[in-house]
Motif scaffolding. Structure first.
Motif, PDB file in Angstrom:
ATOM      1  N   GLY A  13      21.718  96.428 -39.061  1.00  0.00           N
ATOM      2  CA  GLY A  13      23.029  96.031 -39.530  1.00  0.00           C
ATOM      3  C   GLY A  13      22.924  95.044 -40.677  1.00  0.00           C
ATOM      4  N   VAL A  14      21.824  94.279 -40.705  1.00  0.00           N
ATOM      5  CA  VAL A  14      21.608  93.343 -41.793  1.00  0.00           C
ATOM      6  C   VAL A  14      21.548  94.054 -43.140  1.00  0.00           C
ATOM      7  CG1 VAL A  14      19.090  93.417 -41.652  1.00  0.00           C
ATOM      8  CG2 VAL A  14      20.209  91.369 -42.507  1.00  0.00           C
ATOM      9  N   MET A  15      21.230  95.365 -43.106  1.00  0.00           N
ATOM     10  CA  MET A  15      21.169  96.112 -44.363  1.00  0.00           C
ATOM     11  C   MET A  15      22.529  96.156 -45.057  1.00  0.00           C
ATOM     12  SD  MET A  15      18.818  99.304 -43.284  1.00  0.00           S
ATOM     13  CE  MET A  15      17.147  99.067 -42.707  1.00  0.00           C
ATOM     14  N   LEU A  16      23.598  95.934 -44.284  1.00  0.00           N
ATOM     15  CA  LEU A  16      24.923  95.994 -44.886  1.00  0.00           C
ATOM     16  C   LEU A  16      25.202  94.766 -45.746  1.00  0.00           C
ATOM     17  CD1 LEU A  16      26.953  97.335 -41.838  1.00  0.00           C
ATOM     18  CD2 LEU A  16      25.867  98.603 -43.689  1.00  0.00           C
ATOM     19  N   ALA A  17      24.420  93.707 -45.567  1.00  0.00           N
ATOM     20  CA  ALA A  17      24.612  92.516 -46.381  1.00  0.00           C
ATOM     21  C   ALA A  17      24.415  92.856 -47.856  1.00  0.00           C
ATOM     22  CB  ALA A  17      23.623  91.432 -45.967  1.00  0.00           C
ATOM     23  N   GLY A  18      25.301  92.384 -48.664  1.00  0.00           N
ATOM     24  CA  GLY A  18      25.186  92.635 -50.092  1.00  0.00           C
ATOM     25  C   GLY A  18      25.963  93.848 -50.553  1.00  0.00           C
ATOM     26  N   LEU A  19      26.494  94.653 -49.620  1.00  0.00           N
ATOM     27  CA  LEU A  19      27.312  95.799 -50.022  1.00  0.00           C
ATOM     28  C   LEU A  19      28.703  95.305 -50.404  1.00  0.00           C
ATOM     29  CD1 LEU A  19      26.315  98.444 -47.340  1.00  0.00           C
ATOM     30  CD2 LEU A  19      25.581  98.324 -49.707  1.00  0.00           C
ATOM     31  N   PRO A  20      29.462  96.117 -51.111  1.00  0.00           N
ATOM     32  CA  PRO A  20      30.810  95.713 -51.500  1.00  0.00           C
ATOM     33  C   PRO A  20      31.647  95.338 -50.280  1.00  0.00           C
ATOM     34  CG  PRO A  20      30.148  97.681 -52.677  1.00  0.00           C
ATOM     35  CD  PRO A  20      29.091  97.416 -51.669  1.00  0.00           C
ATOM     36  N   THR A  21      32.577  94.431 -50.442  1.00  0.00           N
ATOM     37  CA  THR A  21      33.366  93.909 -49.332  1.00  0.00           C
ATOM     38  C   THR A  21      34.690  94.648 -49.172  1.00  0.00           C
ATOM     39  OG1 THR A  21      34.304  92.237 -50.808  1.00  0.00           O
ATOM     40  CG2 THR A  21      32.340  91.627 -49.528  1.00  0.00           C
ATOM     41  N   GLY A  22      34.833  95.798 -49.766  1.00  0.00           N
ATOM     42  CA  GLY A  22      36.061  96.555 -49.647  1.00  0.00           C
ATOM     43  C   GLY A  22      36.176  97.292 -48.335  1.00  0.00           C
ATOM     44  N   ALA A  23      36.929  98.384 -48.376  1.00  0.00           N
ATOM     45  CA  ALA A  23      37.198  99.133 -47.147  1.00  0.00           C
ATOM     46  C   ALA A  23      35.925  99.640 -46.500  1.00  0.00           C
ATOM     47  CB  ALA A  23      38.134 100.311 -47.459  1.00  0.00           C
ATOM     48  N   TYR A  24      34.946  99.978 -47.326  1.00  0.00           N
ATOM     49  CA  TYR A  24      33.694 100.502 -46.767  1.00  0.00           C
ATOM     50  C   TYR A  24      33.061  99.505 -45.814  1.00  0.00           C
ATOM     51  CZ  TYR A  24      28.775 101.822 -46.549  1.00  0.00           C
ATOM     52  OH  TYR A  24      27.521 102.138 -46.105  1.00  0.00           O
ATOM     53  N   ALA A  25      32.830  98.301 -46.281  1.00  0.00           N
ATOM     54  CA  ALA A  25      32.147  97.299 -45.472  1.00  0.00           C
ATOM     55  C   ALA A  25      33.001  96.818 -44.307  1.00  0.00           C
ATOM     56  CB  ALA A  25      31.736  96.125 -46.343  1.00  0.00           C
ATOM     57  N   GLN A  26      34.324  96.976 -44.368  1.00  0.00           N
ATOM     58  CA  GLN A  26      35.208  96.488 -43.321  1.00  0.00           C
ATOM     59  C   GLN A  26      35.326  97.458 -42.148  1.00  0.00           C
ATOM     60  OE1 GLN A  26      38.866  95.592 -45.337  1.00  0.00           O
ATOM     61  NE2 GLN A  26      37.996  93.868 -46.481  1.00  0.00           N
ATOM     62  N   GLN A  27      34.921  98.691 -42.313  1.00  0.00           N
ATOM     63  CA  GLN A  27      35.049  99.660 -41.230  1.00  0.00           C
ATOM     64  C   GLN A  27      34.013  99.393 -40.147  1.00  0.00           C
ATOM     65  OE1 GLN A  27      35.980 103.830 -42.202  1.00  0.00           O
ATOM     66  NE2 GLN A  27      35.594 103.270 -44.335  1.00  0.00           N
ATOM     67  N   ALA A  28      34.380  99.685 -38.913  1.00  0.00           N
ATOM     68  CA  ALA A  28      33.435  99.548 -37.809  1.00  0.00           C
ATOM     69  C   ALA A  28      32.276 100.502 -38.047  1.00  0.00           C
ATOM     70  CB  ALA A  28      34.121  99.873 -36.489  1.00  0.00           C
ATOM     71  N   PRO A  29      31.041 100.015 -38.020  1.00  0.00           N
ATOM     72  CA  PRO A  29      29.910 100.883 -38.345  1.00  0.00           C
ATOM     73  C   PRO A  29      29.683 101.962 -37.302  1.00  0.00           C
ATOM     74  CG  PRO A  29      29.139  98.776 -37.521  1.00  0.00           C
ATOM     75  CD  PRO A  29      30.620  98.642 -37.698  1.00  0.00           C
ATOM     76  N   ILE A  30      29.038 103.010 -37.732  1.00  0.00           N
ATOM     77  CA  ILE A  30      28.584 104.067 -36.822  1.00  0.00           C
ATOM     78  C   ILE A  30      27.222 103.641 -36.298  1.00  0.00           C
ATOM     79  CG2 ILE A  30      27.875 106.486 -36.655  1.00  0.00           C
ATOM     80  CD1 ILE A  30      29.824 106.885 -39.156  1.00  0.00           C
ATOM     81  N   LYS A  31      27.099 103.541 -34.993  1.00  0.00           N
ATOM     82  CA  LYS A  31      25.858 103.064 -34.385  1.00  0.00           C
ATOM     83  C   LYS A  31      24.948 104.245 -34.056  1.00  0.00           C
ATOM     84  CE  LYS A  31      27.786  98.880 -32.289  1.00  0.00           C
ATOM     85  NZ  LYS A  31      27.949  98.130 -31.010  1.00  0.00           N
ATOM     86  N   ILE A  32      23.725 104.187 -34.558  1.00  0.00           N
ATOM     87  CA  ILE A  32      22.739 105.234 -34.306  1.00  0.00           C
ATOM     88  C   ILE A  32      21.526 104.618 -33.620  1.00  0.00           C
ATOM     89  CG2 ILE A  32      21.228 106.968 -35.336  1.00  0.00           C
ATOM     90  CD1 ILE A  32      23.152 107.272 -37.616  1.00  0.00           C
ATOM     91  N   GLY A  33      21.170 105.147 -32.460  1.00  0.00           N
ATOM     92  CA  GLY A  33      19.950 104.746 -31.779  1.00  0.00           C
ATOM     93  C   GLY A  33      18.805 105.654 -32.192  1.00  0.00           C
ATOM     94  N   VAL A  34      17.653 105.059 -32.496  1.00  0.00           N
ATOM     95  CA  VAL A  34      16.507 105.833 -32.991  1.00  0.00           C
ATOM     96  C   VAL A  34      15.272 105.508 -32.146  1.00  0.00           C
ATOM     97  CG1 VAL A  34      15.059 106.367 -34.978  1.00  0.00           C
ATOM     98  CG2 VAL A  34      17.477 105.828 -35.322  1.00  0.00           C
ATOM     99  N   PRO A  35      14.971 106.308 -31.120  1.00  0.00           N
ATOM    100  CA  PRO A  35      13.750 106.116 -30.342  1.00  0.00           C
ATOM    101  C   PRO A  35      12.561 106.807 -31.019  1.00  0.00           C
ATOM    102  CG  PRO A  35      15.538 107.096 -29.031  1.00  0.00           C
ATOM    103  CD  PRO A  35      15.880 107.267 -30.476  1.00  0.00           C
ATOM    104  N   VAL A  36      11.529 106.030 -31.335  1.00  0.00           N
ATOM    105  CA  VAL A  36      10.278 106.547 -31.886  1.00  0.00           C
ATOM    106  C   VAL A  36       9.136 105.751 -31.250  1.00  0.00           C
ATOM    107  CG1 VAL A  36      11.280 107.251 -34.101  1.00  0.00           C
ATOM    108  CG2 VAL A  36      10.341 104.950 -33.855  1.00  0.00           C
ATOM    109  N   PHE A  37       7.917 106.227 -31.400  1.00  0.00           N
ATOM    110  CA  PHE A  37       6.773 105.525 -30.829  1.00  0.00           C
ATOM    111  C   PHE A  37       6.482 104.252 -31.627  1.00  0.00           C
ATOM    112  CE2 PHE A  37       5.649 109.695 -28.904  1.00  0.00           C
ATOM    113  CZ  PHE A  37       5.493 109.251 -27.593  1.00  0.00           C
ATOM    114  N   LEU A  38       6.664 103.112 -30.994  1.00  0.00           N
ATOM    115  CA  LEU A  38       6.309 101.832 -31.591  1.00  0.00           C
ATOM    116  C   LEU A  38       5.044 101.258 -30.973  1.00  0.00           C
ATOM    117  CD1 LEU A  38       9.859 100.202 -31.757  1.00  0.00           C
ATOM    118  CD2 LEU A  38       8.648 101.435 -33.565  1.00  0.00           C
TER     119      LEU A  38
END
Length: 432
Positions: A13-38
């Motif tokens: 979610g920190v990746m959203l920092a620095g994006l424009p503050t308009g409608a795009y950044a104000q929308q509730a984000p779509i949450k994606i879970g990514v399971p991979v071998f760590l």
């Protein structure tokens, strides 16, 4: 493995920092879970490249930096929040972590999983919890052979296409071969790979005999007895669908024992280790890459962007086919989501609307087109490439030559047959 060691999260979610503050950044984000071998034996060849690809691609999606037609920010203008978790552990642990993503973390979509055992265990749970789940790497065909799913998709092709493509390659390039052996992991992935390769060879070269059929346990790590058996067989071709640490260990042990002096390895998923272990892979090894990925990928704008961006982000590293699988899978999800959003005038689609758009979808990737053509539109098919390996000592780089590319319809069954039925009937309708 202690459960506490699995608590390695990476929020983006920190990746959203620095994006424009308009409608795009104000929308509730779509949450994606990514399971991979760590952690564990598959982290080097699968986990790290897959994590890198997911982080890179979703960051680019949020910034609107992917090439067209994927250059709209986020998913249809809505930012993405990604959570990466560790796939390592038992299937019971994988199921628990999946439930945590859905019930505790409230993800909208799950994209992940390498192990075919994980996928077959999680698919019915995804149905029960009614969460859109897209498997990016696991390849056992039985996933969709045994039942239909509403919420489960897999855009990467099944292992059947690898088996058929490598069998066609053997028959064309080595027509005088009289026999072959196999060493594959003793669970769904290895069993299905070996079954389909043997059946394909029976169709294409019925007089070629099977010498040894070896099935060590997953992540065994020691193959002395199996190598002794293969040395005694002296087969000209040795088929293996080993992956991750098993593959790297087997190659080192096999070359040390001299197995590859008289026998040629056929590694259906060998492309994954070429960048890491290229100097240790014997020249002449036959290499597959689960489609047309990594060193076998297409030359197109999406591929050029990925190669350049990946190298820039990760210190000159080259993405292997698991990284390409993650990239392609995320592109497929984006294509489906934005098709669903477009159908309702740009509004945020429901899960059911995304599922409807995803079913039967065709979309472009760095590896060529993917068609969701099997399993009632939930299983993808794509071109498959196979080549022969050599290490170029002048450039200090791995190379593939004598590459053959097979159309998706040449190496996959039609929609009305399971892979096993299709192979046993002689691959009717194959379009090569």
């Amino acid at each position: 493995m202690q459960v506490t060691k699995r608590m390695l999260w990476l929020w983006t979610g920190v990746m959203l920092a620095g994006l424009p503050t308009g409608a795009y950044a104000q929308q509730a984000p779509i949450k994606i879970g990514v399971p991979v071998f760590l952690s564990g034996p598959a982290v080097g060849a699968f986990g790290e490249p897959s994590k890198n690809a997911a982080t890179l691609v979703i960051k680019a999606m949020n910034a609107g930096e992917l090439p067209a037609p994927y250059n709209q920010k986020g998913l249809a203008g809505v930012p993405i929040d990604m959570k990466i978790v560790d796939e390592a552990g038992s299937t019971a642990t994988a199921v628990t972590e999946f439930k945590n993503l859905v019930q505790r973390d409230k993800v909208d979509v799950v994209v992940g999983y390498v192990s075919s055992a994980s996928c077959t265990a999680i698919a019915p749970v995804a149905e029960e919890l009614e969460v859109l789940t897209v498997f990016y790497a696991c390849g056992a065909s039985r996933l969709f052979d045994e039942r239909d799913y509403k919420y489960v998709f897999r855009s990467s092709s099944s292992q059947t296409s690898d088996a058929v493509a490598t069998a066609r390659y053997i028959v064309k390039r080595f027509p005088d071969v009289k026999s072959f052996s196999g060493i594959n992991q003793n669970y769904s992935w290895g069993q299905d790979n070996w079954r389909d390769f043997v059946l394909a060879m029976k169709v294409l070269a019925p007089k070629v005999a099977v010498d040894r059929e070896l099935m060590p346990k997953l992540f065994a790590g020691e193959y002395g007895a199996e190598i002794s058996a293969l040395l005694a067989a002296n087969s000209p071709i040795i088929h293996s669908s080993f992956f991750g640490g098993d593959l790297e260990t087997f190659i080192l042990q096999a070359t040390t024992r001299g197995l590859t002096k008289n026998s040629r390895l056929l590694l259906t998923v060998g492309e994954q280790i070429l960048a890491r272990q290229g100097k240790n892979v014997p020249d002449g090894t036959i290499i597959g890459g689960r489609g047309r990925h990594g060193m076998l990928a297409s030359e197109n704008v999406l591929n050029k962007w990925f190669l350049d961006a990946y190298a820039k982000e990760f210190g000159g590293a080259v993405p292997n086919f698991p990284a390409y699988h993650m990239y392609s899978t995320l592109l497929g999800l984006k294509a489906a989501w934005e098709k669903a959003a477009a159908a309702k005038g740009g509004a945020r689609p429901t899960t059911d609307e995304v599922i409807k758009a995803y079913t039967g979808l065709s979309f472009e990737t760095a590896s060529g087109p993917v068609k969701m053509a099997l399993a009632k539109g939930h299983q993808g098919i794509e071109e498959v490439a196979v080549g022969t390996y050599r290490y170029n000592k002048e450039t200090n780089k791995p190379e593939l030559f004598n590459v053959e590319t097979y159309p998706a319809e040449c190496v996959n069954p039609p929609a009305n047959m399971t892979p096993e039925e299709w192979l046993k009937k002689g691959m009717p309708g194959a379009k090569c």
